[in-house]
Design a protein around this motif. Structure first.
Motif, PDB file in Angstrom:
ATOM      1  N   VAL A 217    -126.915 -20.223 -32.930  1.00  0.00           N
ATOM      2  CA  VAL A 217    -128.011 -20.560 -33.392  1.00  0.00           C
ATOM      3  C   VAL A 217    -128.128 -21.129 -34.729  1.00  0.00           C
ATOM      4  CG1 VAL A 217    -130.678 -20.135 -33.543  1.00  0.00           C
ATOM      5  CG2 VAL A 217    -129.330 -19.406 -31.463  1.00  0.00           C
ATOM      6  N   ALA A 218    -127.689 -19.991 -35.648  1.00  0.00           N
ATOM      7  CA  ALA A 218    -127.689 -20.298 -36.984  1.00  0.00           C
ATOM      8  C   ALA A 218    -126.801 -21.742 -37.267  1.00  0.00           C
ATOM      9  CB  ALA A 218    -127.109 -19.292 -37.820  1.00  0.00           C
ATOM     10  N   ARG A 219    -125.743 -21.920 -36.930  1.00  0.00           N
ATOM     11  CA  ARG A 219    -124.932 -23.006 -36.990  1.00  0.00           C
ATOM     12  C   ARG A 219    -125.780 -24.235 -36.394  1.00  0.00           C
ATOM     13  NH1 ARG A 219    -121.008 -19.450 -35.571  1.00  0.00           N
ATOM     14  NH2 ARG A 219    -120.703 -19.815 -33.401  1.00  0.00           N
ATOM     15  N   GLN A 220    -126.501 -24.182 -35.269  1.00  0.00           N
ATOM     16  CA  GLN A 220    -127.214 -25.346 -34.696  1.00  0.00           C
ATOM     17  C   GLN A 220    -128.314 -25.571 -35.729  1.00  0.00           C
ATOM     18  OE1 GLN A 220    -128.666 -24.667 -30.663  1.00  0.00           O
ATOM     19  NE2 GLN A 220    -130.170 -26.157 -30.775  1.00  0.00           N
ATOM     20  N   ILE A 221    -128.995 -24.617 -36.319  1.00  0.00           N
ATOM     21  CA  ILE A 221    -130.162 -25.071 -37.242  1.00  0.00           C
ATOM     22  C   ILE A 221    -129.537 -25.678 -38.582  1.00  0.00           C
ATOM     23  CG2 ILE A 221    -131.800 -23.938 -39.075  1.00  0.00           C
ATOM     24  CD1 ILE A 221    -132.196 -21.912 -36.845  1.00  0.00           C
ATOM     25  N   ARG A 222    -128.161 -25.169 -39.044  1.00  0.00           N
ATOM     26  CA  ARG A 222    -127.336 -26.052 -40.009  1.00  0.00           C
ATOM     27  C   ARG A 222    -127.337 -27.451 -39.634  1.00  0.00           C
ATOM     28  NH1 ARG A 222    -122.476 -22.426 -41.832  1.00  0.00           N
ATOM     29  NH2 ARG A 222    -122.040 -23.898 -42.959  1.00  0.00           N
ATOM     30  N   ASN A 223    -126.866 -27.519 -38.442  1.00  0.00           N
ATOM     31  CA  ASN A 223    -126.452 -29.118 -37.900  1.00  0.00           C
ATOM     32  C   ASN A 223    -127.816 -29.857 -37.995  1.00  0.00           C
ATOM     33  OD1 ASN A 223    -123.794 -28.200 -37.739  1.00  0.00           O
ATOM     34  ND2 ASN A 223    -123.924 -27.843 -35.446  1.00  0.00           N
ATOM     35  N   MET A 224    -128.831 -29.429 -38.009  1.00  0.00           N
ATOM     36  CA  MET A 224    -129.961 -30.125 -37.831  1.00  0.00           C
ATOM     37  C   MET A 224    -130.418 -30.216 -39.392  1.00  0.00           C
ATOM     38  SD  MET A 224    -132.368 -27.711 -35.416  1.00  0.00           S
ATOM     39  CE  MET A 224    -134.011 -28.291 -35.776  1.00  0.00           C
ATOM     40  N   GLY A 225    -129.506 -30.016 -40.396  1.00  0.00           N
ATOM     41  CA  GLY A 225    -129.694 -30.348 -41.811  1.00  0.00           C
ATOM     42  C   GLY A 225    -130.520 -29.260 -42.589  1.00  0.00           C
ATOM     43  N   TYR A 226    -130.637 -28.042 -42.206  1.00  0.00           N
ATOM     44  CA  TYR A 226    -131.672 -27.124 -42.793  1.00  0.00           C
ATOM     45  C   TYR A 226    -130.650 -25.962 -43.234  1.00  0.00           C
ATOM     46  CZ  TYR A 226    -135.040 -29.341 -40.408  1.00  0.00           C
ATOM     47  OH  TYR A 226    -135.857 -30.750 -39.866  1.00  0.00           O
ATOM     48  N   GLU A 227    -131.204 -25.383 -44.608  1.00  0.00           N
ATOM     49  CA  GLU A 227    -130.335 -24.364 -45.006  1.00  0.00           C
ATOM     50  C   GLU A 227    -130.588 -22.971 -43.997  1.00  0.00           C
ATOM     51  OE1 GLU A 227    -128.175 -24.350 -47.293  1.00  0.00           O
ATOM     52  OE2 GLU A 227    -128.694 -26.014 -48.571  1.00  0.00           O
ATOM     53  N   VAL A 228    -129.498 -22.106 -44.042  1.00  0.00           N
ATOM     54  CA  VAL A 228    -129.935 -20.679 -43.192  1.00  0.00           C
ATOM     55  C   VAL A 228    -129.563 -19.588 -44.425  1.00  0.00           C
ATOM     56  CG1 VAL A 228    -129.103 -19.049 -41.692  1.00  0.00           C
ATOM     57  CG2 VAL A 228    -129.243 -21.877 -41.160  1.00  0.00           C
ATOM     58  N   TYR A 229    -130.538 -18.867 -44.816  1.00  0.00           N
ATOM     59  CA  TYR A 229    -130.411 -17.945 -45.702  1.00  0.00           C
ATOM     60  C   TYR A 229    -130.077 -16.609 -45.047  1.00  0.00           C
ATOM     61  CZ  TYR A 229    -132.084 -21.666 -48.928  1.00  0.00           C
ATOM     62  OH  TYR A 229    -132.159 -22.937 -49.574  1.00  0.00           O
ATOM     63  N   GLY A 230    -129.515 -15.759 -45.965  1.00  0.00           N
ATOM     64  CA  GLY A 230    -129.336 -14.478 -45.429  1.00  0.00           C
ATOM     65  C   GLY A 230    -129.401 -13.389 -46.538  1.00  0.00           C
ATOM     66  N   THR A 231    -130.150 -12.324 -46.095  1.00  0.00           N
ATOM     67  CA  THR A 231    -130.406 -11.382 -47.379  1.00  0.00           C
ATOM     68  C   THR A 231    -129.127 -10.395 -47.380  1.00  0.00           C
ATOM     69  OG1 THR A 231    -131.476  -9.833 -45.569  1.00  0.00           O
ATOM     70  CG2 THR A 231    -132.799 -11.410 -46.941  1.00  0.00           C
ATOM     71  N   ALA A 232    -128.830 -10.546 -48.672  1.00  0.00           N
ATOM     72  CA  ALA A 232    -127.498  -9.653 -49.300  1.00  0.00           C
ATOM     73  C   ALA A 232    -127.756  -9.406 -50.811  1.00  0.00           C
ATOM     74  CB  ALA A 232    -126.371 -10.193 -48.894  1.00  0.00           C
ATOM     75  N   MET A 233    -127.200  -8.491 -51.299  1.00  0.00           N
ATOM     76  CA  MET A 233    -127.189  -8.328 -52.680  1.00  0.00           C
ATOM     77  C   MET A 233    -125.919  -8.936 -53.402  1.00  0.00           C
ATOM     78  SD  MET A 233    -129.807  -6.382 -53.425  1.00  0.00           S
ATOM     79  CE  MET A 233    -129.623  -5.892 -54.871  1.00  0.00           C
ATOM     80  N   GLU A 234    -124.712  -8.948 -52.826  1.00  0.00           N
ATOM     81  CA  GLU A 234    -123.680  -9.354 -53.475  1.00  0.00           C
ATOM     82  C   GLU A 234    -123.440 -11.083 -53.170  1.00  0.00           C
ATOM     83  OE1 GLU A 234    -120.140  -7.698 -51.881  1.00  0.00           O
ATOM     84  OE2 GLU A 234    -120.655  -5.587 -52.617  1.00  0.00           O
ATOM     85  N   GLY A 235    -123.158 -11.593 -54.068  1.00  0.00           N
ATOM     86  CA  GLY A 235    -123.101 -12.994 -54.086  1.00  0.00           C
ATOM     87  C   GLY A 235    -124.329 -14.042 -53.840  1.00  0.00           C
ATOM     88  N   SER A 236    -125.418 -13.426 -54.384  1.00  0.00           N
ATOM     89  CA  SER A 236    -126.836 -13.824 -53.917  1.00  0.00           C
ATOM     90  C   SER A 236    -127.392 -14.398 -55.230  1.00  0.00           C
ATOM     91  CB  SER A 236    -127.590 -12.844 -53.058  1.00  0.00           C
ATOM     92  OG  SER A 236    -127.745 -11.804 -53.949  1.00  0.00           O
ATOM     93  N   VAL A 237    -128.631 -15.254 -54.917  1.00  0.00           N
ATOM     94  CA  VAL A 237    -129.629 -15.322 -55.781  1.00  0.00           C
ATOM     95  C   VAL A 237    -130.947 -14.760 -55.376  1.00  0.00           C
ATOM     96  CG1 VAL A 237    -128.537 -17.838 -56.282  1.00  0.00           C
ATOM     97  CG2 VAL A 237    -130.339 -17.687 -54.730  1.00  0.00           C
ATOM     98  N   ALA A 238    -132.028 -14.745 -56.525  1.00  0.00           N
ATOM     99  CA  ALA A 238    -133.075 -14.456 -56.245  1.00  0.00           C
ATOM    100  C   ALA A 238    -133.758 -15.091 -54.960  1.00  0.00           C
ATOM    101  CB  ALA A 238    -134.101 -14.076 -57.318  1.00  0.00           C
ATOM    102  N   TYR A 239    -134.612 -14.220 -54.091  1.00  0.00           N
ATOM    103  CA  TYR A 239    -135.304 -15.038 -53.118  1.00  0.00           C
ATOM    104  C   TYR A 239    -136.306 -16.145 -53.276  1.00  0.00           C
ATOM    105  CZ  TYR A 239    -139.883 -12.788 -54.153  1.00  0.00           C
ATOM    106  OH  TYR A 239    -140.936 -12.581 -54.581  1.00  0.00           O
ATOM    107  N   ASP A 240    -136.600 -15.984 -54.610  1.00  0.00           N
ATOM    108  CA  ASP A 240    -137.619 -17.326 -55.076  1.00  0.00           C
ATOM    109  C   ASP A 240    -136.904 -18.373 -55.876  1.00  0.00           C
ATOM    110  OD1 ASP A 240    -137.109 -15.580 -57.295  1.00  0.00           O
ATOM    111  OD2 ASP A 240    -139.305 -15.468 -57.877  1.00  0.00           O
ATOM    112  N   GLU A 241    -135.529 -18.443 -55.714  1.00  0.00           N
ATOM    113  CA  GLU A 241    -134.926 -19.405 -56.411  1.00  0.00           C
ATOM    114  C   GLU A 241    -134.815 -20.754 -55.663  1.00  0.00           C
ATOM    115  OE1 GLU A 241    -131.440 -18.683 -58.656  1.00  0.00           O
ATOM    116  OE2 GLU A 241    -132.243 -16.667 -59.582  1.00  0.00           O
ATOM    117  N   PRO A 242    -134.378 -20.523 -54.296  1.00  0.00           N
ATOM    118  CA  PRO A 242    -134.095 -21.692 -53.595  1.00  0.00           C
ATOM    119  C   PRO A 242    -135.446 -22.420 -53.149  1.00  0.00           C
ATOM    120  CG  PRO A 242    -133.121 -19.735 -52.375  1.00  0.00           C
ATOM    121  CD  PRO A 242    -134.054 -19.277 -53.490  1.00  0.00           C
TER     122      PRO A 242
END
Length: 265
Positions: free
Chosen positions: A177-202
């Motif tokens: 489903v996440a891949r399907q949403i990506r194929n529609m042209g939308y970003e899919v964000y996952g919450t994680a500490m490593e390799g991430s940006v602050a939630y209010d940046e995107p």
């Protein structure tokens, strides 16, 4: 009046309260309290009411239109306690038809703000998430098949009626489903500490999906492989993580805030 717990109808209600599989089979669940019965009736899902003998006069006045429209049974106060899942029952519960939605219809809504839940297990968390999703104006909630049953009595109570208003769907493969949403042209964000940006940046305003993971283990590796970007909620002190429902609420309201900001420009 029904005064015995061995009555067939009472056994049916208890089974619906206790067994998720039976709720799915019957496409029926139970709501408790005046507000939730009213919500079920308003959305055309109410099947039948069970009203305690001691509260009948009071409830029949408050819900006179429903009492005159829908089938109901008067039950003894003791029987009502037995079929209720609340500590202090209001004296009424109802059997209700499950609301159902199609995933493709959810994905094609005008707004494109989706919440994906990866094996969320706590009933209180799911109820709070559904209630918050309505408040934040999300398009829909997509749940992995390993998530807690949305029609668990604790979840139903926690939603405060949002269960009738927020489109939802259980899916076999959340990563797909996440891949399907990506194929529609939308970003899919996952919450994680490593390799991430602050939630209010995107920038979420063009449409996005956010994945919230399991309370103990976070997002599964399979689903993480379908995420386009990782976000985190900055924390002070020595905390390692926030409650899943709180994390979901923070991100959902940031998505709403950005939309409101754009509308006022």
């Amino acid at each position: 009046m029904i005064s015995s717990e061995s009555n067939g109808q009472i056994k049916e209600v208890i089974k619906l309260q206790k067994q998720a599989r039976y709720r799915r089979k019957q496409q029926t669940f139970v709501v408790e309290g005046i507000k939730m019965v009213q919500e079920a009736a308003y959305h055309g899902k109410l099947q039948k009411m069970y009203i305690s003998e001691g509260k009948y006069q009071e409830i029949s006045q408050i819900l006179s239109a429903l009492v005159n429209t829908y089938e109901y049974e008067i039950v003894s106060d003791q029987v009502l306690k037995q079929i209720s899942e609340t500590v202090t029952p209001q004296g009424i519960l109802g059997t209700v038809t499950l609301p159902t939605y199609d995933m493709e219809n959810i994905l094609q809504q005008e707004k494109h703000r989706f919440l994906l839940l990866d094996d969320l297990r706590d009933p209180g968390n799911l109820g709070t998430v559904m209630r918050t999703a309505e408040g934040a104006g999300m398009s829909g909630v997509l749940l992995s098949k390993g998530s807690v049953d949305l029609f668990n009595p604790k979840v139903v109570r926690s939603t405060m009626g949002a269960i009738f208003r927020v489109p939802y769907c259980y899916v076999e493969d959340l990563a797909e489903v996440a891949r399907q949403i990506r194929n529609m042209g939308y970003e899919v964000y996952g919450t994680a500490m490593e390799g991430s940006v602050a939630y209010d940046e995107p920038d979420y305003t063009a449409g996005a999906a956010v994945v919230i993971g399991n309370e103990a283990n976070g997002i599964s590796e399979t689903v993480f492989q379908s995420v386009t970007k990782r976000i985190r909620i900055p924390m002070e002190g020595q905390l390692e993580s926030l409650n899943a429902a709180i994390s979901a609420a923070i991100v959902m309201y940031e998505m709403q805030r950005q939309e409101r900001r754009n509308l006022t420009k």
